[in-house]
Write a protein that holds these residues in place. Structure first.
Motif, PDB file in Angstrom:
ATOM      1  N   ALA A  53       0.818  -1.220   0.000  1.00 44.42           N
ATOM      2  CA  ALA A  53       0.000   0.000   0.000  1.00 44.42           C
ATOM      3  C   ALA A  53       0.845   1.260   0.000  1.00 44.42           C
ATOM      4  O   ALA A  53       0.349   2.360   0.204  1.00 44.42           O
ATOM      5  CB  ALA A  53      -0.931  -0.009   1.205  1.00 44.42           C
ATOM      6  N   GLY A  63       2.690   4.485  -1.073  1.00 46.96           N
ATOM      7  CA  GLY A  63       2.387   5.511  -2.067  1.00 46.96           C
ATOM      8  C   GLY A  63       0.931   5.551  -2.453  1.00 46.96           C
ATOM      9  O   GLY A  63       0.564   6.110  -3.472  1.00 46.96           O
ATOM     10  N   GLY A  64       0.082   4.905  -1.603  1.00 46.55           N
ATOM     11  CA  GLY A  64      -1.349   4.999  -1.849  1.00 46.55           C
ATOM     12  C   GLY A  64      -1.884   3.951  -2.810  1.00 46.55           C
ATOM     13  O   GLY A  64      -3.046   3.970  -3.165  1.00 46.55           O
ATOM     14  N   LEU A  65      -1.035   3.025  -3.243  1.00 46.66           N
ATOM     15  CA  LEU A  65      -1.533   1.966  -4.125  1.00 46.66           C
ATOM     16  C   LEU A  65      -2.294   0.940  -3.299  1.00 46.66           C
ATOM     17  O   LEU A  65      -1.823   0.498  -2.254  1.00 46.66           O
ATOM     18  CB  LEU A  65      -0.380   1.289  -4.872  1.00 46.66           C
ATOM     19  N   THR A  66      -3.495   0.558  -3.789  1.00 43.25           N
ATOM     20  CA  THR A  66      -4.364  -0.309  -2.996  1.00 43.25           C
ATOM     21  C   THR A  66      -4.384  -1.737  -3.519  1.00 43.25           C
ATOM     22  O   THR A  66      -4.354  -2.679  -2.741  1.00 43.25           O
ATOM     23  CB  THR A  66      -5.805   0.260  -2.992  1.00 43.25           C
ATOM     24  N   THR A  67      -4.477  -1.905  -4.827  1.00 42.54           N
ATOM     25  CA  THR A  67      -4.657  -3.251  -5.376  1.00 42.54           C
ATOM     26  C   THR A  67      -3.571  -3.575  -6.412  1.00 42.54           C
ATOM     27  O   THR A  67      -2.934  -2.681  -6.970  1.00 42.54           O
ATOM     28  CB  THR A  67      -6.037  -3.396  -6.062  1.00 42.54           C
ATOM     29  N   LEU A 120       1.258  12.029  -0.944  1.00 42.67           N
ATOM     30  CA  LEU A 120       1.151  12.038  -2.400  1.00 42.67           C
ATOM     31  C   LEU A 120       0.810  10.634  -2.906  1.00 42.67           C
ATOM     32  O   LEU A 120       1.372   9.654  -2.422  1.00 42.67           O
ATOM     33  CB  LEU A 120       2.512  12.468  -2.961  1.00 42.67           C
ATOM     34  N   GLY A 121      -0.106  10.563  -3.872  1.00 45.11           N
ATOM     35  CA  GLY A 121      -0.420   9.276  -4.489  1.00 45.11           C
ATOM     36  C   GLY A 121      -1.668   8.624  -3.923  1.00 45.11           C
ATOM     37  O   GLY A 121      -2.204   7.699  -4.526  1.00 45.11           O
ATOM     38  N   HIS A 122      -2.169   9.089  -2.747  1.00 42.11           N
ATOM     39  CA  HIS A 122      -3.388   8.490  -2.191  1.00 42.11           C
ATOM     40  C   HIS A 122      -4.625   8.988  -2.935  1.00 42.11           C
ATOM     41  O   HIS A 122      -4.602  10.025  -3.584  1.00 42.11           O
ATOM     42  CB  HIS A 122      -3.474   8.773  -0.690  1.00 42.11           C
ATOM     43  N   HIS A 127      -9.010   3.394  -0.064  1.00 42.53           N
ATOM     44  CA  HIS A 127      -7.791   2.598   0.125  1.00 42.53           C
ATOM     45  C   HIS A 127      -8.181   1.190   0.590  1.00 42.53           C
ATOM     46  O   HIS A 127      -9.323   0.777   0.423  1.00 42.53           O
ATOM     47  CB  HIS A 127      -6.851   3.318   1.107  1.00 42.53           C
TER      48      HIS A 127
END
Lengths: 398, 105
Positions: A230, A232-236, B45-47, B81
């Motif tokens: 997760a 850097g805000g990546l979820t999937t 950043l990036g969320h 998220h």
């Protein structure tokens, strides 16, 4: 865009550079080859080679494709003499492509110093022979361009990759050929990719290519596909993969290539760089350079490279255009970066505008303006041991 | 913080999420197309924030493509998220026995 001046080759291809390649066919000959290259302007004479003593069909094919690349005008092969690589076949195939080619065998030429001296004289002569080549006009639509991302961060999938995808769409709309790759980073979006295939048979092959990557990396214990990252805000997983996939743009996918296979019709291709058969020889993409060289072996005249953290690599033979995704990285490393795609994050530009800027820069670099990595003298090259099966007809739909 | 720099972008016109272009502080109000969003917690950043209300079961779109399914109703401006977005892919990806790439023959 206006046509630019290119170098016509005897095999019908056109190059955007006119390089003399000094290619060693075994690591034992690298030092001698490097000393020969060191006597010349680094932009005119390039060094690469095959390191191993055990022969490998894929390695031989990549060497041949590099030596007969459109940007290469002439070749000097440097051999120790006792290696497994078949230098005679390579020399014949280069000659058959219409390029001047010479071979020096260190054991026959009298050792290191004598070979360097003879090699330097040969390269001087080869340079002169190709310097007077008449130039011919070349259109953007005749270009083959490869795309890769390296040193990625959370910004890569937001700025540089989609902007490069826009540039790819412009290239393909003009009749050019685009090649994207790294099936291991497409895990999770193969079903989306399949919908862009020119026909269902090709779609099934695209899915199989990604499935092969998953098996290969699982066997090697590669960690980059672990779920739940997760950062850097990546979820999937599919979100992460889509960031990399954005490099390919929106054009239909017209075929699958393997490293060293040259595309024949225009459009967008996936290069499947994962070896076929059982897992052997180790990681299929040990570094970004290995992937760049394989794209160049498919005929790519130039490479678009997106980076967030800040890669500095370039390449032999084909210029590398560096698109920086992260505005803070750009400020630290501006001398290495051709395009500041991080402007998109600061609201100073849009993906479409940066895509058009990249396409304009591709035209200037094709017209012999050096890219940053080229001007800095970067000429990384590496060729790996691999095994591939021939591509089936489904990979090249009519 | 330079307020003239947009804190949020929509990558693709079809997207129902926005992406932060810089770190936003807890309690900070960021704007997208004139509408205010006040953040409950600091987000780097990036969320992702919801560009519109997203219903439970609805696809979340980024890059114009689905990146998974909302597991609960998400209001406009809500943080999107792992707590409210589930991969459509991972369940089959992680369980070898049930794994099946779509329409693979």
């Amino acid at each position: 865009m206006e046509p630019f001046q290119a170098y016509p080759r005897g095999d019908g291809s056109k190059g955007i550079r006119n390089v003399v390649a000094v290619a060693y066919v075994i690591e034992c000959a690298r030092h001698v080859a490097q000393k020969i290259v060191g006597r010349f302007d680094e932009r005119e004479v390039h060094l690469f080679g095959w390191s191993g003593c055990y022969p490998n069909e894929h390695g031989a094919q990549i060497m041949e494709r590099l030596c007969t690349h459109p940007n290469v005008g002439a070749v000097l092969l440097v051999s120790l003499g006792c290696e497994g690589f078949n230098r005679h076949v390579l020399k014949e195939r280069i000659a058959a492509s219409g390029r001047p080619v010479e071979l020096l065998v260190i054991q026959q030429a009298g050792g290191t110093a004598a070979t360097i001296q003879q090699g330097a004289a040969i390269v001087e002569e080869l340079r002169e022979r190709i310097a007077s080549l008449p130039r011919v006009p070349m259109e953007m639509g005749e270009l083959i361009v490869g795309t890769i991302c390296g040193g990625s961060d959370a910004t890569s999938g937001i700025t540089a990759n989609p902007a490069m995808g826009t540039a790819f769409d412009l290239l393909i709309a003009d009749g050019g050929i685009g090649i994207f790759e790294e099936t291991g980073e497409l895990i999770g979006c193969e079903h989306i990719m399949r919908e862009r295939a020119a026909n269902p048979q090709l779609g099934a092959e695209l899915v199989k290519a990604v499935q092969k990557a998953r098996r290969f990396y699982e066997t090697l214990g590669h960690g980059s596909f672990a779920p739940g990252n997760a950062e850097g805000g990546l979820t999937t997983q599919e979100e992460k993969s889509l960031g990399a996939y954005a490099k390919s743009g929106d054009s239909p996918i017209v075929g699958i290539l393997k490293p060293g296979v040259r595309p024949e019709r225009n459009g967008l291709y996936l290069m499947d760089m994962i070896p076929d058969g059982e897992v052997r020889f180790g990681f299929p993409n040990i570094n970004d350079t290995a992937e760049i060289v394989e794209l160049i072996a498919c005929g790519a005249h130039l490479i678009l490279f997106s980076t967030g953290r800040g890669s500095v690599v370039g390449s032999v033979i084909a210029p590398v255009i560096k698109v920086c995704a992260n505005p803070e990285t750009y400020e630290r490393m501006a001398g290495d970066m051709d395009v500041n795609a991080g402007r998109i994050l600061r609201g100073e530009s849009t993906v479409q505008d940066v895509g058009r800027e990249i396409y304009g820069l591709m035209h200037r670099v094709a017209s012999e303006e050096p890219s940053c990595s080229e001007a800095l003298g970067h000429q990384e090259a590496v060729i790996l041991y691999k095994t591939f099966e021939a591509l089936g007809p489904a990979c090249f739909p009519a | 913080m330079d307020e003239s720099v947009p804190a949020l972008i929509r990558i693709h016109p079809r997207d129902n999420v926005l992406v932060l272009t810089r770190t936003a502080r807890a309690g900070e109000t960021v704007r997208f197309e004139g509408r205010a969003i006040t953040l409950e917690a600091e987000l780097p950043l990036g969320h992702k924030l919801a560009a519109e209300p997203i219903a439970q079961g609805e696809k979340v779109l980024k890059y114009g493509l689905p990146i998974g399914t909302a597991t609960e109703d998400i209001p406009f401006g809500g943080h999107v998220h792992v707590h409210n977005l589930k991969s459509d892919y991972l369940p089959t990806f992680t369980h070898e026995a049930g794994h099946r790439f779509a329409e693979e023959s």
